[in-house]
Enzyme design. Structure first.
Site, PDB file in Angstrom:
ATOM      1  N   SER A   1       0.826  -1.208   0.000  1.00  0.00           N
ATOM      2  CA  SER A   1       0.000   0.000   0.000  1.00  0.00           C
ATOM      3  C   SER A   1       0.856   1.252   0.000  1.00  0.00           C
ATOM      4  O   SER A   1       0.323   2.358   0.029  1.00  0.00           O
ATOM      5  CB  SER A   1      -0.884  -0.002   1.238  1.00  0.00           C
ATOM      6  OG  SER A   1      -0.065   0.016   2.385  1.00  0.00           O
ATOM      7  N   CYS A   2       2.196   1.094  -0.017  1.00  0.00           N
ATOM      8  CA  CYS A   2       3.030   2.286   0.173  1.00  0.00           C
ATOM      9  C   CYS A   2       3.909   2.620  -1.028  1.00  0.00           C
ATOM     10  O   CYS A   2       3.766   3.696  -1.608  1.00  0.00           O
ATOM     11  CB  CYS A   2       3.889   2.102   1.408  1.00  0.00           C
ATOM     12  SG  CYS A   2       2.900   1.706   2.852  1.00  0.00           S
ATOM     13  N   PHE A   3       4.833   1.741  -1.370  1.00  0.00           N
ATOM     14  CA  PHE A   3       5.809   2.114  -2.413  1.00  0.00           C
ATOM     15  C   PHE A   3       5.147   2.572  -3.722  1.00  0.00           C
ATOM     16  O   PHE A   3       5.439   3.675  -4.197  1.00  0.00           O
ATOM     17  CB  PHE A   3       6.781   0.968  -2.695  1.00  0.00           C
ATOM     18  CG  PHE A   3       7.809   0.719  -1.613  1.00  0.00           C
ATOM     19  CD1 PHE A   3       7.973   1.611  -0.562  1.00  0.00           C
ATOM     20  CD2 PHE A   3       8.622  -0.396  -1.658  1.00  0.00           C
ATOM     21  CE1 PHE A   3       8.913   1.383   0.429  1.00  0.00           C
ATOM     22  CE2 PHE A   3       9.572  -0.633  -0.683  1.00  0.00           C
ATOM     23  CZ  PHE A   3       9.713   0.259   0.364  1.00  0.00           C
TER      24      PHE A   3
END
Ligand code: UGA
Length: 429
Positions: A266-268
């Site tokens: 969900s981040c990079f």
């Protein structure tokens, strides 16, 4: 100290529970009543090692959840915004949840009683937001809705928590970054005083950028390893040997140089795209960051390419996909590299037999009609080929299980297996 946490997703739940562990009184707020009930019953709404035990210890004592902003904020000195910042359709950040949380916080602060109205309160943004958001979006909304500028401090305190290791990372950080004016930063720093870690004090925009730069750099390392790996593959060189050697250079380090099917989560992907989007708004085209994303989007297709080099037509062939989560030790499938791979296999008419120790239920929502198996062995049974998509430790001990395949063709996207029979190919080695 008394702390309110807005949002009981991954970051909010971990942050709230860990602050309780550090001795603070925490109230978690969520608009989702089911999540509130779950937390009050001592059950974490997310899968995270170490969290169930900590939550059980503190719930009903130093930690509780509510859906009432006023109840939480009016009884706290510090409020953390830990809500989601999804990507919009164009990859740019969608701040709608941050906006509505800021509005609600402002309204709650406006309700302070006459005696409390001059008590200093700090609102801290922990959600990952593009540089400028805390000062230009959050602070104005809080003030416009009644949070008085004189007694409401604003700070930005990014998180650096890996899924699966979030409790450990919170308690043992290698950095704590707090942006804001001196009074706000000092107040937030007090929350962390039991943690022996240097605090980087800065302004809010720099704190916001540190988070993006951190994630973008790690994503760049992975795409770099993948690009070198793709070249190595053509030359018959083992990229893992190359990365292990260059990682010995202290300026490089061995971390995050595992070549493979690419990064998910969900981040990079979201953060790199959000930074690209923000740069674009400012009239700058970030060539390197665009390439990081492009390489990452190509890697899953390389798995398909290697497979179809071996089996030209995968129509009606059974392909075992081992690993559905975006990385090991989580049930999270967001941006998992197995999603584009399965989609492509289905487009080409293959039968997909998938196995994941935790993430099958989540993947069922994306692909309801593929075959979900309850072990790697049963996914491999009668399979024409196998794609390894996630670095689950248990895949490392697979061996005899491959003998149940119709033909042993294994394409490894995570360097999990070594096979001395059949066809074994690594994506970058
Ligand atoms: C990442 C960062 O590591 C955290 O520091 C950050 O706080 C977090 O994002 C966030 O912004 O909230 P996370 O998304 O949990 O944490 O996952 P990572 O462990 O970083 O892995 C991300 C992806 O990169 C996974 O798909 C993994 O398979 C892949 N990866 C990782 C590689 O392909 N190669 C590597 O060498 C390392």
């Amino acid at each position: 100290m008394n702390v309110a946490i807005i949002g009981t997703g991954y970051v909010g739940t971990v942050t709230g529970t860990c602050f309780a562990e550090l001795g603070h009184n925490v109230v978690c707020v969520d608009v989702d009543a089911a999540k509130v009930d779950q937390i009050n019953a001592g059950i974490p709404p997310i899968h995270e090692p170490g969290l169930p035990a900590l939550l059980k210890t503190h719930v009903g004592k130093r930690l509780r959840a509510t859906d009432d902003y006023n109840d939480a904020i009016l009884n706290s000195e510090v409020t953390f915004i830990c809500v989601g910042t999804p990507s919009g359709d164009d990859g740019r950040i969608d701040l709608s949840i941050v906006r509505s949380a800021s509005t609600s916080i402002g309204k709650a602060l406006a309700e302070r009683s006459a005696d409390a109205s001059h008590t200093y309160h700090v609102v801290v943004v922990k959600s990952t937001v593009v540089p400028g958001t805390t000062d230009e979006v959050v602070a104005p909304l809080i003030r416009a809705n009644g949070g008085d500028a004189g007694v409401v401090g604003i700070a930005m305190n990014p998180e650096f928590l890996r899924e699966g290791k979030a409790v450990h990372d919170f308690m043992n950080p290698d950095k704590i970054v707090i942006g804001g004016d001196a009074r706000a930063v000092d107040t937030v720093a007090r929350l962390y005083e039991k943690i022996p870690c240097e605090i980087t004090r800065t302004d809010t925009r720099t704190a916001e950028m540190i988070k993006y730069a951190n994630n973008s750099f790690l994503a760049t390392k992975i795409s770099f390893a993948n690009e070198i790996g793709n070249i190595c593959k053509k030359l018959g060189i083992d990229v893992y040997e190359v990365m292990s050697a260059i990682g010995k250079d202290f300026r490089i380090s061995e971390q995050f140089l595992n070549a493979g099917a690419g990064f998910g989560g969900s981040c990079f992907p979201k953060d790199v795209k959000a930074l690209i989007g923000r740069a674009g708004e400012l009239g700058y085209d970030p060539l390197l960051l665009n390439a990081v994303i492009m390489i990452n989007e190509e890697q899953p297709m390389r798995m398909i390419e290697l497979l179809t080099n071996r089996i030209r037509d995968v129509r009606n062939r059974r392909i075992a996909v081992l690993g559905l989560s975006f990385k090991n030790d989580t049930d999270d499938i967001r941006e998992s590299r197995s999603i584009p791979v399965i989609r492509e296999l289905l487009n080409r008419g293959a039968t997909v037999a998938a196995y994941d120790p935790l993430a099958a239920e989540n993947m069922r929502e994306v692909f309801p009609d593929i075959l979900y198996c309850d072990s790697a062995k049963s996914a491999l049974e009668d399979a024409d080929a196998c794609l390894i998509m996630t670095e689950w430790a248990e895949f490392g001990s697979l061996d005899q299980e491959f003998d149940a395949m119709r033909e042993i063709v294994v394409i490894d996207g995570r360097r999990m297996v070594s096979l001395d029979r059949g066809v074994y190919e690594g994506i970058c080695w």
